[in-house]
Design an enzyme around this catalytic site. Structure first.
Site, PDB file in Angstrom:
ATOM      1  N   TYR A 121      49.780  26.700  32.161  1.00 31.32           N
ATOM      2  CA  TYR A 121      49.376  26.164  32.138  1.00 31.32           C
ATOM      3  C   TYR A 121      50.514  24.615  31.482  1.00 31.32           C
ATOM      4  O   TYR A 121      49.931  23.643  30.670  1.00 31.32           O
ATOM      5  CB  TYR A 121      48.296  25.342  31.363  1.00 31.32           C
ATOM      6  N   LYS A 167      45.187  41.220  33.411  1.00 27.89           N
ATOM      7  CA  LYS A 167      46.645  42.085  34.223  1.00 27.89           C
ATOM      8  C   LYS A 167      47.218  42.807  33.965  1.00 27.89           C
ATOM      9  O   LYS A 167      48.398  42.408  34.571  1.00 27.89           O
ATOM     10  CB  LYS A 167      46.295  40.577  35.540  1.00 27.89           C
ATOM     11  N   ASP A 201      40.648  40.961  38.528  1.00 28.58           N
ATOM     12  CA  ASP A 201      40.121  40.901  39.710  1.00 28.58           C
ATOM     13  C   ASP A 201      38.951  42.091  39.825  1.00 28.58           C
ATOM     14  O   ASP A 201      37.807  41.640  40.179  1.00 28.58           O
ATOM     15  CB  ASP A 201      40.735  41.924  40.888  1.00 28.58           C
ATOM     16  N   ASP A 225      40.180  29.825  34.031  1.00 26.74           N
ATOM     17  CA  ASP A 225      39.631  28.746  34.215  1.00 26.74           C
ATOM     18  C   ASP A 225      39.163  28.933  35.892  1.00 26.74           C
ATOM     19  O   ASP A 225      37.932  28.473  36.390  1.00 26.74           O
ATOM     20  CB  ASP A 225      41.162  27.778  34.691  1.00 26.74           C
ATOM     21  N   ASP A 229      34.422  28.912  36.417  1.00 32.05           N
ATOM     22  CA  ASP A 229      34.080  28.619  37.489  1.00 32.05           C
ATOM     23  C   ASP A 229      32.961  28.870  38.408  1.00 32.05           C
ATOM     24  O   ASP A 229      32.177  28.909  39.065  1.00 32.05           O
ATOM     25  CB  ASP A 229      34.884  27.440  38.231  1.00 32.05           C
TER      26      ASP A 229
END
Ligand code: ATP
Length: 334
Positions: A121, A167, A201, A225, A229
């Site tokens: 970001y 990751k 994942d 983020d 959600d």
């Protein structure tokens, strides 16, 4: 205490209005001052985040923010990313809890702590003839402070396990740094807690199939983020997910959803996420009993069958808020 209120665009003003009604029902210790942000501010003074708004945010004890609509303008810079940066709000806290609807995978009660200041970001995208390169920044300082924040939050809020989501098998240097800082800090500051880690994942899949396995997650900006959600969807939808952007000096609380232009102005938005963001703000300001009272009341309003439109019920923003306020007022004073 003085609260800066930034209603913003779309359903922002509707749900923030509901949150303020609930805050006023539990305490008379708050004073509210409204500032401009988003498209309305742009039309009025040519800025999506006027300097006066940032000054107001700095001068208040905390901020309650609604949402802004992202315009299709090439020179647009997100006012949300700007205030996070200017106020150094490095931790994004997103508690996701099942209030109204239990999923086949069982109830959800997880707090996601997301690094809020760097990662993907930084808005640093470089074009060349063949495409675009996006720069992703991960610093030791940012990793250390977000992990320390997560440990402190877990210890203060009765959480027992923190799962680091990363990751590092592919992004060995950057996510590898985040993971190694997590392990170091958990071995020192977080000794009283259980440490786990998962690839992003696999964490995404487990949040859907077995959300009860997560107590708290600490993760990098983009993963946090997305995963918050996903978790909100599993717990009933975006209308249930509050959030806090927290730094050492300042804080901004906001529903995790956006401005939802498709339902704006119809009175159909679920105000729960905004009301719960107000409760998070009270807890942050040292009023945990008031925060808990709001959370308990929301749970009991849903349990007694008052459902909002997004759950197939008949309550719009205002009538649901009236149920919450009525229920709060009928209880003993705090
Ligand atoms: P933005 O561009 O501001 O992010 P968006 O519509 O792309 O807006 P969201 O506002 O997060 O993104 O909305 C995604 C979907 O979820 C929309 O269909 C919206 O109507 C629904 N939604 C979001 N918030 C709520 C809410 N509080 N109550 C009911 N539905 C909601």
């Amino acid at each position: 205490m003085k609260i800066c209120v930034l209603p913003g665009d779309g359903i922002g003003p509707e749900v923030v209005g509901c949150a303020i009604s609930v805050l006023k029902a539990v305490t008379d210790q708050l004073e509210f001052a409204e500032g401009g942000i988003g498209q309305a501010a742009y039309l009025e003074c040519g800025s999506y985040l006027p300097d006066e708004t940032v000054d107001l945010m700095r001068s208040c004890d905390s901020t309650l923010f609604g949402a802004v609509t992202t315009p299709d303008a090439p020179d647009y810079k997100s006012p949300v990313l700007r205030f996070r940066k200017e106020l150094d709000l490095y931790a994004n806290v997103r508690p996701v809890k099942t209030f109204a609807r239990t999923t086949p995978a069982g109830p959800v009660d997880v707090v996601i702590v997301r690094e809020n200041s760097e990662g993907m970001y930084t808005q640093n995208e470089v074009f060349d003839d063949s495409g675009v390169t996006t720069m992703r920044r991960v610093t030791r300082r940012a990793c250390e402070r977000i992990v320390t924040f997560a440990i402190d939050y877990a210890l203060k809020n009765g959480r027992g396990t923190i799962c680091c989501v990363h990751k590092a098998n592919v992004l060995r240097a950057s996510d590898g740094l985040f993971l190694s800082v997590f392990k170091e800090k958990m071995a020192s500051e977080g000794k009283a807690l259980r440490a786990e880690d998962q690839l992003v994942d696999s964490a995404g899949m487990h949040l859907v199939t077995d959300p009860g396995r997560f107590d708290m997650i600490v993760t990098l900006n983009l993963y946090g983020d997305v995963l918050s959600d996903v978790a909100a969807g599993v717990a009933g939808g975006l209308g249930f997910a509050p959030s806090g952007n927290i730094g050492d000096k300042h804080s901004v609380f906001e529903p995790a959803h956006g401005s939802a232009p498709d339902i704006a102005g119809k009175g159909r938005a679920n105000p729960t996420a905004a009301i719960l963001s107000g409760a998070m703000m009270l807890r942050h300001l040292g009023m945990p009993a008031h925060a808990q009272e709001i959370e308990r009341t929301i749970a009991s309003v849903y349990q007694s069958g008052h459902l909002t439109y997004d759950l197939g019920g008949r309550h719009g923003s205002e009538s649901f808020t009236e149920c919450v306020v009525r229920s709060l007022k009928s209880r003993e004073s705090l």
